[in-house]
Design an enzyme around this catalytic site. Structure first.
Site, PDB file in Angstrom:
ATOM      1  N   GLU A 220       0.886  -1.172   0.000  1.00  0.00           N
ATOM      2  CA  GLU A 220       0.000   0.000   0.000  1.00  0.00           C
ATOM      3  C   GLU A 220       0.917   1.212   0.000  1.00  0.00           C
ATOM      4  OE1 GLU A 220      -2.663   2.381   3.174  1.00  0.00           O
ATOM      5  OE2 GLU A 220      -3.056   0.220   3.108  1.00  0.00           O
TER       6      GLU A 220
ATOM      7  N   CYS B  67      -3.987   6.947   5.767  1.00  0.00           N
ATOM      8  CA  CYS B  67      -3.822   6.617   4.352  1.00  0.00           C
ATOM      9  C   CYS B  67      -5.075   6.936   3.552  1.00  0.00           C
ATOM     10  CB  CYS B  67      -3.440   5.154   4.188  1.00  0.00           C
ATOM     11  SG  CYS B  67      -4.536   4.010   5.061  1.00  0.00           S
TER      12      CYS B  67
END
Length: 514
Positions: A246, A283
């Site tokens: 990620e 995030c």
């Protein structure tokens, strides 16, 4: 083990809290990986894995005060936020125990031999999934628990039957050591080798573990630069391995003109709460907001200004991130036609103040220096692009890379039109992201079976989720047995189904007990 000390640092003061470990040299990484690999046979027992995951959750909760205190001292995220993160992490561990117990993750399919099947006779075929092997986990800076040593990558890998070697994040080494010790004790308490979890520190340890021949897969949460370097290293190995990374996400938000007219204050206030949550270090922080020009959009920006101005200063995870945030804000604010209704800035030597920038959306529809506004800036800042029409919205969205999330705010009437512009907007956003949020905010990723936390590159390097039940699929591979004698079949593939697993047999779904 190397001799370079690993220090725990308080980001609120910049002062070291003390040495908690030493960096692992190549020999130490090799020993850790080999010790973990030796535990693979012990992890083959699903009952042992479920017991481990539940014992780990219990251990984490029992030591909760100690773990939260250490994490707060190293990250400045605050006891309240970290207490919630600890609860999420223990829930995640127990959720994967339930996944293993149910057994559907093995995806068992049995097709009995059929000599009459066309176009050619079918042999006896039986398929299920097996663990890949040792998994390297790279901890995230911004979630020391949920994406740290005891987090989702570790939980899902252990659930799959894969031992884990965790590369600790330098921002929270003390927390990492404490959590690793808890997991190892939990393993011992249920009769498993403690080496099902190993922990290493240091930059060199990260490159060594990704290249180790016994490491079969890796999970990473962090920056595009760091993640891409590891991704390339994983692909360049003599035997490439899956790398589930990620890497970064802008998480665009589109506010329709009708929604801005219907509830501008609510949307503006909600946006401020979302992009400043956790000091903007999520995030899923909304980093780009498309809002209309004109009076409804002006009211939204006014509400956003008021809410952002009232946000208290915050300490970022480390000094490096703070400097990168301030430098990134300065570069963006210096672009032509960019304004700062609330200027993000430093507050003393360690804290920062949240703010946001505005820009005409037209500036983002063509290549040029304003492309910088379409890149993630980690920290409490967002960009509001004021659009004139749907064409500008589509043009901006068309220039975005892959993202974890996209959010759309609709008016009540728009949400009821199945074939109207809102449906087309959602369809367009679906192509960009892994999760579409309607009339809400993307910060906060619920741990649930239907959750998907991933997205097209660079949000993630693949299509898998790192949150939710399907995260376990990253650490498994399918194997088919053809015409194997019944006595030699693995238990999940036997006709008598001794483990009571859900299976698809000759095209029909079988759910034991139902």
């Amino acid at each position: 083990m190397g001799t370079t000390p690993v220090l725990s640092v308080d980001p609120r003061t910049g002062e070291p809290r003390g040495q908690v470990a030493t960096e692992a040299d190549t020999e130490a990484v090799d020993a850790a990986v080999r010790a973990a690999a030796d535990t693979l046979p012990a992890l083959a027992d699903p009952a042992a894995r479920t017991a481990l995951l539940r014992a780990a959750a219990d251990a984490l909760e029992s030591a909760g005060d100690e773990v939260v205190a250490a994490a707060d001292a190293e990250t400045a995220l605050g006891p309240s936020r970290l207490t919630g993160e600890l609860a999420r992490t223990s829930h995640q561990l127990r959720a994967f125990a339930d996944v293993v117990e149910e057994g559907a993750y093995l995806d068992v399919v049995i097709d009995h031999a059929d000599p009459e099947a066309g176009p050619v006779p079918r042999p006896d075929l039986r398929r299920y999934k097996v663990p890949l092997g040792v998994v390297a986990v790279f901890s995230a800076s911004n979630f020391p628990l949920a994406f740290g040593v005891p987090g989702g990558d570790t939980a899902s890998a252990l659930a799959a039957g894969c031992p884990v070697v965790v590369k600790a994040h330098p921002d929270h080494p003390d927390t990492s050591e404490r959590c690793a010790a808890l997991l190892r004790r939990a393993a011992g308490s249920v009769g498993l080798p403690p080496d099902v979890v190993r922990l290493v520190h240091g930059f060199r340890a990260g490159t060594d573990v990704i290249s180790h021949p016994l490491v079969a897969a890796a999970g990473f949460t962090g920056s595009i630069a760091g993640g891409r370097a590891l991704y390339d290293a994983a692909a360049a190995r003599p035997r490439p391995i899956p790398f589930h990374g990620e890497l970064g996400s802008l998480n665009p938000v589109v506010v329709t003109e009708a929604a801005a007219a219907e509830r501008p204050e609510e949307i503006g206030t909600g946006l401020a709460g979302s992009f400043t949550l956790g000091a903007g270090q999520f995030c899923t922080k909304p980093g780009l907001v498309l809002a209309p020009v004109g009076e409804p959009g002006d009211r939204l920006v006014a509400a956003l200004t008021h809410a952002t101005t009232g946000t208290p200063p915050a300490v970022l995870l480390d000094a490096r991130l703070r400097e990168a945030f301030l430098r990134g804000v300065r570069r963006r604010a210096a672009l032509p036609d960019v304004q700062a209704p609330v200027t993000p800035h430093g507050d003393g030597p360690f804290a920062v103040r949240a703010g946001f920038l505005t820009v005409p959306a037209e500036r983002l529809t063509v290549p040029g220096p304003h492309h910088l506004l379409l890149e993630e800036c980690f920290g409490p800042v967002t960009v509001v692009a004021r659009y004139r029409d749907a064409a500008e919205v589509n043009a901006v969205l068309g220039r975005l890379p892959g993202n974890l999330t996209a959010t759309v705010h609709l008016a009540a009437a728009e949400a009821r039109q199945a074939d109207g512009p809102a449906a087309a907007l959602l369809a367009g956003l679906t192509a960009l992201v892994g999760r579409v949020v309607v009339n809400g905010w993307p910060t906060g990723v619920a741990v649930a079976p239907a959750q998907h936390h991933g997205g097209p590159y660079p949000a993630t390097t693949g299509t898998a989720s790192s949150v939710g039940d399907t995260a376990i699929e990253r650490w498994l591979r399918p194997v088919t047995y053809q015409d194997a004698p019944p006595a030699l079949l693995p238990a999940p593939l036997r006709d008598d189904n001794p483990l009571g697993l859900p299976r698809r047999v000759d095209g029909r779904l079988e759910l034991p007990g139902r």
